[in-house]
Design a protein around this motif. Structure first.
Motif, PDB file in Angstrom:
ATOM      1  N   ILE A 259       0.753  -1.128   0.166  1.00 58.20           N
ATOM      2  CA  ILE A 259      -0.043  -0.015   0.042  1.00 58.20           C
ATOM      3  C   ILE A 259       1.043   1.246   0.057  1.00 58.20           C
ATOM      4  O   ILE A 259       1.720   1.306   0.880  1.00 58.20           O
ATOM      5  CB  ILE A 259      -1.005   0.060   1.196  1.00 58.20           C
ATOM      6  CG1 ILE A 259      -1.935  -1.056   1.203  1.00 58.20           C
ATOM      7  CG2 ILE A 259      -1.586   1.357   1.242  1.00 58.20           C
ATOM      8  CD1 ILE A 259      -2.823  -1.321   2.365  1.00 58.20           C
ATOM      9  N   GLN A 263      -1.913   6.463  -2.200  1.00 60.36           N
ATOM     10  CA  GLN A 263      -2.906   5.516  -2.330  1.00 60.36           C
ATOM     11  C   GLN A 263      -4.188   6.112  -0.874  1.00 60.36           C
ATOM     12  O   GLN A 263      -5.138   5.899  -1.054  1.00 60.36           O
ATOM     13  CB  GLN A 263      -2.776   4.249  -2.238  1.00 60.36           C
ATOM     14  CG  GLN A 263      -2.247   3.588  -3.569  1.00 60.36           C
ATOM     15  CD  GLN A 263      -2.083   2.313  -3.496  1.00 60.36           C
ATOM     16  OE1 GLN A 263      -1.179   1.792  -2.718  1.00 60.36           O
ATOM     17  NE2 GLN A 263      -3.040   1.551  -4.096  1.00 60.36           N
ATOM     18  N   VAL A 264      -3.397   6.727  -0.075  1.00 60.01           N
ATOM     19  CA  VAL A 264      -3.998   6.857   1.327  1.00 60.01           C
ATOM     20  C   VAL A 264      -4.129   8.330   1.789  1.00 60.01           C
ATOM     21  O   VAL A 264      -4.201   8.813   2.716  1.00 60.01           O
ATOM     22  CB  VAL A 264      -3.771   5.965   2.438  1.00 60.01           C
ATOM     23  CG1 VAL A 264      -4.250   4.613   2.225  1.00 60.01           C
ATOM     24  CG2 VAL A 264      -2.160   5.907   2.681  1.00 60.01           C
ATOM     25  N   LEU A 302      -5.585   1.141   8.631  1.00 62.32           N
ATOM     26  CA  LEU A 302      -5.755   0.441   7.495  1.00 62.32           C
ATOM     27  C   LEU A 302      -6.551  -0.822   8.290  1.00 62.32           C
ATOM     28  O   LEU A 302      -6.060  -1.579   8.973  1.00 62.32           O
ATOM     29  CB  LEU A 302      -4.498  -0.166   7.039  1.00 62.32           C
ATOM     30  CG  LEU A 302      -3.626   1.112   6.114  1.00 62.32           C
ATOM     31  CD1 LEU A 302      -2.331   0.487   5.959  1.00 62.32           C
ATOM     32  CD2 LEU A 302      -4.339   1.444   4.986  1.00 62.32           C
ATOM     33  N   ALA A 310      -6.253  -3.231   2.439  1.00 62.44           N
ATOM     34  CA  ALA A 310      -6.550  -2.504   1.161  1.00 62.44           C
ATOM     35  C   ALA A 310      -6.738  -1.086   1.372  1.00 62.44           C
ATOM     36  O   ALA A 310      -7.108  -0.620   2.492  1.00 62.44           O
ATOM     37  CB  ALA A 310      -7.839  -3.071   0.464  1.00 62.44           C
ATOM     38  N   ALA A 311      -6.177  -0.338   0.500  1.00 62.35           N
ATOM     39  CA  ALA A 311      -5.920   1.185   0.565  1.00 62.35           C
ATOM     40  C   ALA A 311      -7.346   1.695   0.691  1.00 62.35           C
ATOM     41  O   ALA A 311      -7.580   2.802   1.521  1.00 62.35           O
ATOM     42  CB  ALA A 311      -5.129   1.833  -0.570  1.00 62.35           C
ATOM     43  N   SER A 312      -8.496   0.901   0.243  1.00 64.18           N
ATOM     44  CA  SER A 312      -9.579   1.631   0.374  1.00 64.18           C
ATOM     45  C   SER A 312     -10.398   1.571   1.502  1.00 64.18           C
ATOM     46  O   SER A 312     -11.060   2.348   1.755  1.00 64.18           O
ATOM     47  CB  SER A 312     -10.652   0.781  -0.867  1.00 64.18           C
ATOM     48  OG  SER A 312     -10.879  -0.603  -0.343  1.00 64.18           O
ATOM     49  N   ARG A 313      -9.986   0.564   2.358  1.00 70.37           N
ATOM     50  CA  ARG A 313     -10.402   0.710   3.716  1.00 70.37           C
ATOM     51  C   ARG A 313      -9.353   1.306   4.762  1.00 70.37           C
ATOM     52  O   ARG A 313      -8.692   0.831   5.387  1.00 70.37           O
ATOM     53  CB  ARG A 313     -10.534  -0.776   4.265  1.00 70.37           C
ATOM     54  CG  ARG A 313     -11.624  -1.735   3.431  1.00 70.37           C
ATOM     55  CD  ARG A 313     -11.893  -2.835   4.002  1.00 70.37           C
ATOM     56  NE  ARG A 313     -10.573  -3.587   4.102  1.00 70.37           N
ATOM     57  CZ  ARG A 313      -9.943  -4.464   3.391  1.00 70.37           C
ATOM     58  NH1 ARG A 313     -10.517  -4.671   1.975  1.00 70.37           N
ATOM     59  NH2 ARG A 313      -8.969  -5.298   3.475  1.00 70.37           N
ATOM     60  N   HIS A 314      -9.480   2.691   4.618  1.00 67.76           N
ATOM     61  CA  HIS A 314      -8.532   3.451   5.689  1.00 67.76           C
ATOM     62  C   HIS A 314      -9.358   4.461   6.160  1.00 67.76           C
ATOM     63  O   HIS A 314     -10.132   5.092   5.806  1.00 67.76           O
ATOM     64  CB  HIS A 314      -7.153   3.852   4.701  1.00 67.76           C
ATOM     65  CG  HIS A 314      -7.469   5.004   3.941  1.00 67.76           C
ATOM     66  ND1 HIS A 314      -8.070   5.071   2.523  1.00 67.76           N
ATOM     67  CD2 HIS A 314      -7.182   6.297   4.175  1.00 67.76           C
ATOM     68  CE1 HIS A 314      -8.060   6.076   2.207  1.00 67.76           C
ATOM     69  NE2 HIS A 314      -7.429   6.973   3.196  1.00 67.76           N
ATOM     70  N   GLN A 315      -8.688   4.992   7.459  1.00 66.58           N
ATOM     71  CA  GLN A 315      -8.913   6.339   7.992  1.00 66.58           C
ATOM     72  C   GLN A 315      -7.989   7.176   8.178  1.00 66.58           C
ATOM     73  O   GLN A 315      -6.890   6.864   8.935  1.00 66.58           O
ATOM     74  CB  GLN A 315      -9.576   6.101   9.390  1.00 66.58           C
ATOM     75  CG  GLN A 315      -9.954   7.380   9.973  1.00 66.58           C
ATOM     76  CD  GLN A 315     -10.437   7.155  11.617  1.00 66.58           C
ATOM     77  OE1 GLN A 315     -10.275   5.968  11.961  1.00 66.58           O
ATOM     78  NE2 GLN A 315     -11.146   8.036  12.148  1.00 66.58           N
ATOM     79  N   ARG A 316      -7.748   8.293   7.655  1.00 64.30           N
ATOM     80  CA  ARG A 316      -6.454   9.254   7.881  1.00 64.30           C
ATOM     81  C   ARG A 316      -6.759  10.414   8.701  1.00 64.30           C
ATOM     82  O   ARG A 316      -7.813  11.060   8.740  1.00 64.30           O
ATOM     83  CB  ARG A 316      -6.203   9.667   6.459  1.00 64.30           C
ATOM     84  CG  ARG A 316      -4.905  10.528   6.613  1.00 64.30           C
ATOM     85  CD  ARG A 316      -4.214  10.908   5.412  1.00 64.30           C
ATOM     86  NE  ARG A 316      -3.130  12.010   5.412  1.00 64.30           N
ATOM     87  CZ  ARG A 316      -3.215  12.969   4.823  1.00 64.30           C
ATOM     88  NH1 ARG A 316      -4.223  13.598   4.353  1.00 64.30           N
ATOM     89  NH2 ARG A 316      -2.056  13.967   4.977  1.00 64.30           N
TER      90      ARG A 316
END
Length: 468
Positions: A259, A263-264, A302, A310-316
């Motif tokens: 990842i 992507q994030v 993640l 997966a990058a789609s399941r993230h919180q920044r």
């Protein structure tokens, strides 16, 4: 080495409570343990309470405090090095020989044995080493040095700059992952055995460039610890996180999931620190990765799942969302640690921001606490803790870098996880001697009631550069 440390190298040595380790140790299975007492990671003398180890690589020793007795001992390398080996730069705990006592692995990345020849202008390069100290009813005892880095007369390898431990193959003996800079394979996994750590059946991995962080956790829910690697300098410096999934054969996959920072939403230094725990309690371990050079800094959660990360399941979360004033050198995310500080079922995250200014003191340092929940981390009820916070020992000082290292584990009491906050650049008794502060966990977060401060009276000892 100094540059790597400042972006979170030693911040990965945190222990997650209530699950697999966050850059520290997963409790190994008990299949081969013959001791009558209950194994507890970090309990070096088997008395049922975790003990505390602090690395002081400036003068090559590790300070160990046995919690029940309060007795303090100092560990030293039991092999000669012609250079200052940096003994204590990294620490990891686990039962490497399967006897039921927690052992301690100590990284010495600048170890160089005597009588070495070659190198540029006949100046031999460093190999690095990992020293093992085995636990027992009388505490830690040194095992003869077995694990050293390679040598080719050209490259420094610096084995042991970063360590993480878990029982990967489920044999009841903890295995150890260690960085090996300068090699084609920059992470190596050493297997535990009845005689401790060694090269038998070890694995080599080549994921990113000069890994900055390591941690273990079960991100795909198959009850096997996977290896998570942070590479803050990867891909034109936006950084990356790699996951080596554990297989049914007891080996880690040689083809990691990747990842990238971009992507994030991270543009610089993604993976400067990593920690692992099941934050949302869905049965999959999640990864928190720091990006301490991404402006003032940020962290990324993640979420684990059957397929891994997966990058789609993230919180920044950026530091700017937590306080009104931030600066580009705050280094928020240089260290991260996970544990159930508030005592509910969700692990909380402690984040170091060692570059924060406090009351006009540049780089005095700070830590933040964010609560975990079923949806990730919540901003409400967050804590911002510095040495200016009421009850926290000491006072803010320029260049202390409070929060450079973090360790979270249940050290006091029987319910809440506590936090140890390291400041190896700080001065408490001597310039650059370093110090560490323990704060107790409570329902409201970290508490300054009954804190403990450990300082070092020797100049440039750098106490607190690693904690376990």
């Amino acid at each position: 080495m100094q540059a790597r440390r400042m972006i979170g190298l030693v911040g990965v040595l945190s222990l997650a409570v209530g699950g697999l380790a966050a850059g520290g140790t997963a409790a190994a299975a008990t299949t081969h343990r013959h001791s009558s007492h209950h194994y507890l990671a970090g309990d070096f003398d088997g008395d049922g309470t975790r003990d505390l180890a602090l690395g002081a690589p400036g003068h090559d020793h590790v300070r160990v405090r046995y919690s029940h007795s309060g007795h303090v001992v100092f560990l030293h390398p039991n092999a000669t090095s012609v250079t200052k080996p940096g003994f204590g730069s990294a620490l990891a705990v686990g039962d490497f020989n399967g006897d039921g006592y927690s052992d301690l692995a100590v990284g010495a990345p600048f170890y160089q044995p005597p009588h070495q020849t070659g190198g540029f202008e006949d100046n031999p390069e460093t190999e690095g080493a990992v020293f093992e100290f085995d636990g027992s009813s009388t505490g830690l005892h040194a095992r003869p040095l077995v694990i050293t880095g390679p040598y080719d007369g050209d490259e420094p390898y610096d084995l042991g700059s970063v360590l993480a431990a878990a029982d990967v193959n489920g044999d009841g003996r903890t295995d150890l992952a260690a960085t090996l800079y300068g090699s084609d394979f920059e992470v190596q996994l050493f297997r535990g055995s009845s005689t401790g750590l060694g090269y038998s059946h070890h694995q080599e991995f080549n994921g990113g460039f000069d890994p900055t962080a390591l941690a273990f956790g079960d991100v795909n829910g198959d009850h096997r610890p996977d290896l998570v690697e942070g590479d803050a300098d990867d891909f034109n410096d936006d950084g990356s996180v790699h996951v080596y999934l554990a297989g049914s054969t007891g080996a880690l996959s040689s083809h990691p999931q990747w990842i990238r920072g971009n992507q994030v939403g991270v543009h610089h230094g993604f993976g400067s620190s990593v920690a692992v725990a099941d934050v949302n309690q869905d049965g999959f371990a999640d990864v928190v990765a720091g990006a301490s050079l991404d402006g003032p800094g940020s962290i990324v959660l993640l979420r684990g799942a059957h397929g891994g990360l997966a990058a789609s399941r993230h919180q920044r979360i950026t530091e700017a969302r937590l306080v009104n004033t931030v600066h580009s050198h705050d280094a928020f995310g240089a260290s991260v640690a996970l544990g159930k500080i508030t005592g509910d079922r969700f692990p909380d995250v402690v984040v170091g921001a060692p570059g924060d200014s406090v009351g006009g003191h540049a780089h005095a340092g700070a830590v933040y606490v964010l609560r975990g929940s079923a949806t990730g981390f919540v901003i409400a009820h967050r804590q911002h803790i510095t040495q200016a916070t009421s009850g926290v020992p000491g006072s803010p000082a320029t260049g202390a870098y409070f929060g450079t290292t973090l360790y979270v584990a249940q050290l006091v009491g029987t319910s809440n996880a506590d936090a140890v906050i390291g400041a190896p650049d700080g001065s408490y008794g001597a310039p650059g001697g370093g110090f560490a502060i323990r704060l107790r966990g409570a329902t409201g977060g970290l508490s300054a009631v009954h804190p403990m401060l450990v300082g070092d009276g020797n100049t440039d000892d750098r106490l607190g550069e690693a904690v376990a």
